[in-house]
Write an enzyme that holds these catalytic residues in place. Sequence first.
Site, short mmCIF file in Angstrom:
data_model
loop_
_atom_site.label_atom_id
_atom_site.label_comp_id
_atom_site.label_asym_id
_atom_site.label_seq_id
_atom_site.Cartn_x
_atom_site.Cartn_y
_atom_site.Cartn_z
N GLY A 118 0.80 -1.23 0.00
CA GLY A 118 0.00 0.00 0.00
C GLY A 118 0.82 1.27 0.00
O GLY A 118 0.30 2.36 0.18
N SER A 123 4.20 -3.53 -4.99
CA SER A 123 4.47 -4.89 -4.54
C SER A 123 3.82 -5.90 -5.48
O SER A 123 4.37 -6.99 -5.70
CB SER A 123 3.97 -5.08 -3.11
OG SER A 123 2.63 -4.64 -3.02
N SER A 124 2.69 -5.55 -6.06
CA SER A 124 2.02 -6.52 -6.93
C SER A 124 2.82 -6.75 -8.22
O SER A 124 2.95 -7.89 -8.68
CB SER A 124 0.58 -6.12 -7.22
OG SER A 124 0.53 -4.87 -7.84
N GLU A 156 -3.01 -8.08 -14.05
CA GLU A 156 -3.78 -7.04 -13.34
C GLU A 156 -5.13 -6.82 -14.03
O GLU A 156 -6.17 -6.74 -13.38
CB GLU A 156 -3.02 -5.71 -13.32
CG GLU A 156 -1.71 -5.74 -12.57
CD GLU A 156 -1.87 -5.54 -11.07
OE1 GLU A 156 -2.98 -5.23 -10.61
OE2 GLU A 156 -0.85 -5.71 -10.35
N ASP A 168 4.88 -0.20 -13.94
CA ASP A 168 5.38 -0.93 -12.77
C ASP A 168 6.07 -2.23 -13.18
O ASP A 168 7.14 -2.57 -12.69
CB ASP A 168 4.23 -1.26 -11.81
CG ASP A 168 3.47 -0.01 -11.39
OD1 ASP A 168 3.96 1.11 -11.68
OD2 ASP A 168 2.41 -0.15 -10.77
C1 GLA Z 1 -0.09 2.45 -10.75
C2 GLA Z 1 -0.21 1.70 -12.07
C3 GLA Z 1 0.77 2.24 -13.11
C4 GLA Z 1 0.69 3.75 -13.23
C5 GLA Z 1 0.71 4.40 -11.85
C6 GLA Z 1 0.47 5.89 -11.91
O1 GLA Z 1 1.15 2.20 -10.15
O2 GLA Z 1 0.03 0.32 -11.89
O3 GLA Z 1 0.56 1.62 -14.35
O4 GLA Z 1 -0.44 4.13 -13.95
O5 GLA Z 1 -0.24 3.84 -10.97
O6 GLA Z 1 1.49 6.51 -12.56
#
Ligand code: GLA
Length: 376
Positions: A118, A123-124, A156, A168
Site C-alpha cells: 500500500g 508490490s504486486s 492485473e 510498474d
Molecule cells: C499504478 C499503475 C501504473 C501507473 C501508476 C500511476 O502504479 O500500476 O501503471 O499508472 O499507478 O502513474
Amino acid sequence: MKEQVKQKFAELYGEGAVCYASPGRINLIGEHTDYNGGFVFPGAVDKGIVAAIRLNGTDKVRAYALDLGEEAVFGLREEDKPSQSWACYIFGVCREMQKRGGKLGGFDTVFAGDVPLGAGMSSSAALESTYAFAMNELFDCGVDKFELARVGQSTEHNYCGVNCGIMDQFASVFGKKGNLMRLDCRSMEYEYFPFAPKGYKLVLVDSRVKHALVGSPYNDRRASCERVAKVLGQEFLRGATMEQLDAVKSQISEEDYKRARYVIGEERRVLDVCDALEKGDYETVGKRMYETHWGMSKDYEVSCEELDFLVEVAEQCGVSGSRIMGGGFGGCTINLVKDELYDTFIAKAKSEFNAKYGHEPKIYDVVISDGSRRLE
Ligand code: GLA
C-alpha cells in the site's frame, strides 16, 4: 529473505528449489501517463519479492505466502482461479504465460516480500514479475522481456481488476542498479539514465495510510482520459495540447477536463525533467515534482489530506522536490532533498505527522537496484 524462503520451502515441500527475485519501483516523475501513451521515469528499488520454486510433476500449484502464513492450491485452467487474492497474481501470471504459448505444469513455491504494502511501490508488480520471469525460465517459454512485463500487466487487467499501465511491470523487469529509466509508453523505447545526484538524496516518506475508496477510482481516471482522447480524435491523450483540450471543453465534463489537463501538464513536466537532469539542474527537477503533486491533488484528485500535509512540510523545510508517488489515494511521497537538509526534514516530517495523525511515517532511502533475476 532468501534464506527464510528456502528454509520454509524445505520444511513444506522438500529440497531442490531455485530462487527468483523481482523488485518494487519508484517513479521520479510521469504519473498516470503510462496508460495515456506518455513517458514515465521509474527505477527499481532494493525491496522486492523472493520466491523459491520447484516443479512438482503434477498439474497443480501449491503456493505458500510466508508473510501471511497461508497456502493456496490451484490448477492451471481458467476455471481454477483461487479464492485468495494474493494467489490470483500467481495464477494470473501462469494463465497469461499459457496464453502466450507457454507449456506450464504444476510447481511448489514459497514467497515473501519486503516491499511495503500500500505504499505505492508496486508490490504486486514485483510479485507478477518474479513469477513471469521464473515460469519463462523453468518452462522454457521463450517469451521476451517486454512480453514478461505485459504478462504482469495483463494479470492485473484480467485477474485482479486493475486497468493499469505498463510502468510498474516494466520497471520491475528492466531495472538496473544506479539507473532510472525513461520509457516512452507509446513506442516502448526506453533509455537508462544513471542517477546519482551529487549533494542530494531521494527519500520516500510513507504515510502508512491507504484510503479504500468506493468503486474503482484508478479505472475511473483511466476512463476519463480515454473519453477525452476519443473526443479529440486521438488514440491516447499523449501529444494533445492545452489549446486542443480547451477547444473541446464544452463537449466534456468538468471532471474529465481537469483530469486531462493534469495529464497534458504531466507530459510536459517529464520532458522538462529529462532536460534538467542532463544539465544537472536538480532544482528544476524538484520544482516539477511539486507541480506534479498539486496537479495530482487538485486536478487528478488522487492525493489525500495526509499526503498533501507531507508535501507541505517538505515545502516548509526547503526540500527541493516532493510529491505523491504511484497510483495515489495514500502511500508515500518521493522527495528530492539536499544532503544538508535531510536530517531536519526527516525529523520534522516524523514529528509533525505524528502530532497530527497519531503515528509516524516510515522513511525509506531509495537505493536504485536491478530488475528480475534468478538468485544463485
Ligand atoms: C499504478 C499503475 C501504473 C501507473 C501508476 C500511476 O502504479 O500500476 O501503471 O499508472 O499507478 O502513474
